[in-house]
Motif scaffolding. Structure first.
Motif, PDB file in Angstrom:
ATOM      1  N   VAL A 135       0.847  -1.191   0.000  1.00 22.38           N
ATOM      2  CA  VAL A 135       0.000   0.000   0.000  1.00 22.38           C
ATOM      3  C   VAL A 135       0.880   1.238   0.000  1.00 22.38           C
ATOM      4  N   ALA A 136       0.512   2.240  -0.801  1.00 23.38           N
ATOM      5  CA  ALA A 136       1.296   3.475  -0.864  1.00 23.38           C
ATOM      6  C   ALA A 136       1.239   4.208   0.470  1.00 23.38           C
ATOM      7  N   PRO A 137       2.336   4.861   0.879  1.00 23.98           N
ATOM      8  CA  PRO A 137       2.321   5.588   2.162  1.00 23.98           C
ATOM      9  C   PRO A 137       1.345   6.755   2.161  1.00 23.98           C
ATOM     10  N   TRP A 138       1.060   7.284   0.982  1.00 25.88           N
ATOM     11  CA  TRP A 138       0.034   8.324   0.864  1.00 25.88           C
ATOM     12  C   TRP A 138      -0.448   8.390  -0.575  1.00 25.88           C
ATOM     13  N   SER A 139      -1.652   8.898  -0.769  1.00 24.50           N
ATOM     14  CA  SER A 139      -2.179   9.053  -2.125  1.00 24.50           C
ATOM     15  C   SER A 139      -3.322  10.054  -2.121  1.00 24.50           C
ATOM     16  N   VAL A 140      -3.568  10.638  -3.282  1.00 30.69           N
ATOM     17  CA  VAL A 140      -4.749  11.473  -3.504  1.00 30.69           C
ATOM     18  C   VAL A 140      -5.417  10.982  -4.782  1.00 30.69           C
ATOM     19  N   ARG A 158     -16.024  12.801  -7.223  1.00 33.91           N
ATOM     20  CA  ARG A 158     -15.457  12.196  -6.022  1.00 33.91           C
ATOM     21  C   ARG A 158     -13.998  12.575  -5.855  1.00 33.91           C
ATOM     22  N   GLY A 159     -13.587  12.661  -4.620  1.00 36.62           N
ATOM     23  CA  GLY A 159     -12.190  12.945  -4.304  1.00 36.62           C
ATOM     24  C   GLY A 159     -11.854  12.359  -2.949  1.00 36.62           C
ATOM     25  N   GLY A 160     -10.599  11.952  -2.790  1.00 36.15           N
ATOM     26  CA  GLY A 160     -10.222  11.350  -1.520  1.00 36.15           C
ATOM     27  C   GLY A 160      -8.736  11.094  -1.463  1.00 36.15           C
ATOM     28  N   GLY A 161      -8.319  10.418  -0.410  1.00 37.36           N
ATOM     29  CA  GLY A 161      -6.920  10.089  -0.253  1.00 37.36           C
ATOM     30  C   GLY A 161      -6.677   9.397   1.066  1.00 37.36           C
ATOM     31  N   HIS A 162      -5.418   8.995   1.285  1.00 34.81           N
ATOM     32  CA  HIS A 162      -5.050   8.378   2.554  1.00 34.81           C
ATOM     33  C   HIS A 162      -3.593   8.697   2.862  1.00 34.81           C
ATOM     34  N   ILE A 163      -3.223   8.527   4.126  1.00 34.20           N
ATOM     35  CA  ILE A 163      -1.847   8.736   4.546  1.00 34.20           C
ATOM     36  C   ILE A 163      -1.552   7.797   5.717  1.00 34.20           C
ATOM     37  N   GLU A 164      -0.325   7.281   5.749  1.00 29.47           N
ATOM     38  CA  GLU A 164       0.082   6.409   6.845  1.00 29.47           C
ATOM     39  C   GLU A 164       0.625   7.242   7.998  1.00 29.47           C
ATOM     40  N   LEU A 165       0.218   6.888   9.214  1.00 26.27           N
ATOM     41  CA  LEU A 165       0.678   7.561  10.425  1.00 26.27           C
ATOM     42  C   LEU A 165       1.185   6.528  11.421  1.00 26.27           C
ATOM     43  N   PHE A 166       2.239   6.862  12.139  1.00 25.88           N
ATOM     44  CA  PHE A 166       2.741   6.039  13.241  1.00 25.88           C
ATOM     45  C   PHE A 166       3.208   4.652  12.806  1.00 25.88           C
ATOM     46  N   GLY A 167       3.454   4.439  11.533  1.00 22.21           N
ATOM     47  CA  GLY A 167       4.007   3.177  11.073  1.00 22.21           C
ATOM     48  C   GLY A 167       3.020   2.056  10.834  1.00 22.21           C
ATOM     49  N   GLY A 186     -19.958  11.410   2.576  1.00 22.07           N
ATOM     50  CA  GLY A 186     -18.639  11.576   3.159  1.00 22.07           C
ATOM     51  C   GLY A 186     -18.249  10.321   3.921  1.00 22.07           C
ATOM     52  N   GLU A 187     -17.009   9.874   3.750  1.00 21.32           N
ATOM     53  CA  GLU A 187     -16.525   8.671   4.426  1.00 21.32           C
ATOM     54  C   GLU A 187     -15.153   8.936   5.019  1.00 21.32           C
ATOM     55  N   ALA A 188     -14.884   8.311   6.145  1.00 25.32           N
ATOM     56  CA  ALA A 188     -13.557   8.390   6.766  1.00 25.32           C
ATOM     57  C   ALA A 188     -13.318   7.087   7.516  1.00 25.32           C
ATOM     58  N   ASP A 189     -12.065   6.624   7.496  1.00 24.73           N
ATOM     59  CA  ASP A 189     -11.761   5.414   8.254  1.00 24.73           C
ATOM     60  C   ASP A 189     -10.293   5.403   8.665  1.00 24.73           C
ATOM     61  N   ALA A 190     -10.006   4.526   9.605  1.00 28.58           N
ATOM     62  CA  ALA A 190      -8.636   4.299  10.067  1.00 28.58           C
ATOM     63  C   ALA A 190      -8.410   2.797  10.083  1.00 28.58           C
ATOM     64  N   ARG A 191      -7.289   2.373   9.486  1.00 23.91           N
ATOM     65  CA  ARG A 191      -6.946   0.953   9.419  1.00 23.91           C
ATOM     66  C   ARG A 191      -5.628   0.714  10.152  1.00 23.91           C
ATOM     67  N   VAL A 192      -5.637  -0.269  11.020  1.00 24.67           N
ATOM     68  CA  VAL A 192      -4.444  -0.633  11.765  1.00 24.67           C
ATOM     69  C   VAL A 192      -3.903  -1.940  11.209  1.00 24.67           C
ATOM     70  N   ARG A 193      -2.645  -1.921  10.761  1.00 25.71           N
ATOM     71  CA  ARG A 193      -2.036  -3.120  10.189  1.00 25.71           C
ATOM     72  C   ARG A 193      -1.624  -4.063  11.313  1.00 25.71           C
ATOM     73  N   PRO A 198       4.609  -3.141   5.568  1.00 24.13           N
ATOM     74  CA  PRO A 198       4.279  -1.747   5.863  1.00 24.13           C
ATOM     75  C   PRO A 198       3.916  -0.984   4.589  1.00 24.13           C
ATOM     76  N   ALA A 199       3.258   0.149   4.771  1.00 23.40           N
ATOM     77  CA  ALA A 199       2.790   0.954   3.634  1.00 23.40           C
ATOM     78  C   ALA A 199       3.943   1.768   3.057  1.00 23.40           C
TER      79      ALA A 199
END
Length: 357
Positions: A135-140, A158-167, A186-193, A198-199
């Motif tokens: 998974v990319a560490p961040w994207s738009v 539509r528009g969105g993105g994600h970013i990895e935090l704290f590893g 509108g959607e938002a989520d947090a995923r814990v690996r 790693p991303a």
């Protein structure tokens, strides 16, 4: 039972590939020379009668060990789906047995995934070269979707993105707006690996992973004067199938389950709370080193496309679809998606992804 399935998936992801398979093929891909006529016959047999007896296609092209494993996968899926389905259906959908629905979906997924895998091998997929990417560490991402149902046509931006935090934590968000301003999502989520690479966005040898997810979705439809707000928690996993057999190389399956709490407002007239069981499965293949393609089933019927009209099962069966996600140049990628329920949703998006190219 869901905890048992999750632990089983975690063990498969964590252990070394083919640790217990003395006949495993070497890392080097060995191309099997099968005539075009035999390939055509194998594909035909994998489709029919292979829809009933999985593994016929693989057996026809000489992948006998893989064929046996496909048949076992089908048998396990039939057993799991059948027993859990009898529990839910036999009780008339009693609330105490409804939590077994994700197990029904998981068993059904195993049946369909093993059938698709058999067709893939029969068509020469065992000689296909592909490699997963983390998974990319961040994207738009920016794109458009077209919604067609029995009552209206809608174009959604539509528009969105994600970013990895704290590893280990990936935070993402997405927004969809009807071009006419009549619907907003509108959607938002947090995923814990929990397990997996790693991303980093880099090419990796194994794309298997296990993640826990919490999310929230808000949907407002002005035409229907309905506002829906959903809170979800779940667990999702991916398993690269070459851990099961080298003939399954560079294909994967996905599965997930969870629970959602839904609050719906019907204008100023009424409000209600309800719960939903979340379940999904998918089969996919890596496209060289540039991306992946999947076919999937989503059990939730509260999204834009609802559920497939399925006679007596209408209202229980969810939606199906397919996605293709490919990097076309450097960090630039294109994603296409088709979702089919009682409505149709087509999506085309362009993304910019960080990490190695």
């Amino acid at each position: 039972m869901r905890l048992f399935c999750a632990l089983g998936l975690a063990i498969l992801i964590a252990r070394p590939a083919h640790a217990d398979d003395p006949q495993a093929m070497p890392e080097r891909v060995v191309v099997k020379h099968v005539s075009a006529k035999r390939r055509a016959a194998a594909v035909a047999l994998a489709i029919v009668p292979g829809i009933v007896v999985h593994g016929i296609g693989a057996w026809t092209v000489g992948e006998k060990r893989a064929a046996k494993k496909l048949f076992v996968g089908e048998a396990v899926g039939l057993g799991v789906a059948g027993l859990s389905g009898l529990l839910v259906g036999g009780s008339g959908g009693n609330p105490y047995t409804v939590p077994a629905v994700p197990i029904v979906v998981a068993g059904s997924g195993l049946i369909l995934q093993s059938w698709i895998e058999d067709i893939f091998i029969a068509a020469g997929g065992e000689n296909y070269r592909g490699q997963p990417r983390a998974v990319a560490p961040w994207s738009v991402e920016l794109g458009t979707s077209w919604l067609h149902d029995a009552y209206r046509e809608r174009a959604l931006l539509r528009g969105g993105g994600h970013i990895e935090l704290f590893g280990r934590v990936v935070v993402g968000a997405e927004a969809l707006v009807d071009a006419g301003g009549d619907a907003k999502i509108g959607e938002a989520d947090a995923r814990v690996r929990i397990l997996g690479a790693p991303a980093t966005g880099a090419l990796i040898e194994d794309g298997s992973r296990l993640t826990a997810r919490v999310g929230s979705r808000w949907h407002r439809d002005d035409d229907d004067r309905v506002t829906q707000w959903t809170q979800e928690i779940g667990i999702d996993g991916r398993l690269d199938l070459d851990r099961i057999d080298r003939a399954f190389r560079r294909t994967f399956i996905e599965a997930g389950a969870g629970l959602g709490i839904v609050h719906v407002s019907y204008g100023d007239v009424a409000k209600e709370w309800s719960s939903e069981l979340i379940a999904h499965f998918a089969w996919g293949a890596y496209l060289c080193t540039r991306g992946e393609a999947t076919v999937f089933y989503e059990h939730s019927r509260d999204g834009l496309v609802g559920g497939i009209p399925a006679w007596r099962a209408s209202g229980f069966v969810g939606s199906v679809g397919a996605t293709v996600d490919v990097r076309v140049h450097g960090p630039w990628a294109v994603r296409g998606e088709l979702d089919i329920g009682n409505a149709y949703l087509t999506t085309l998006a362009v993304a910019y992804r960080g990490g190695p190219q």
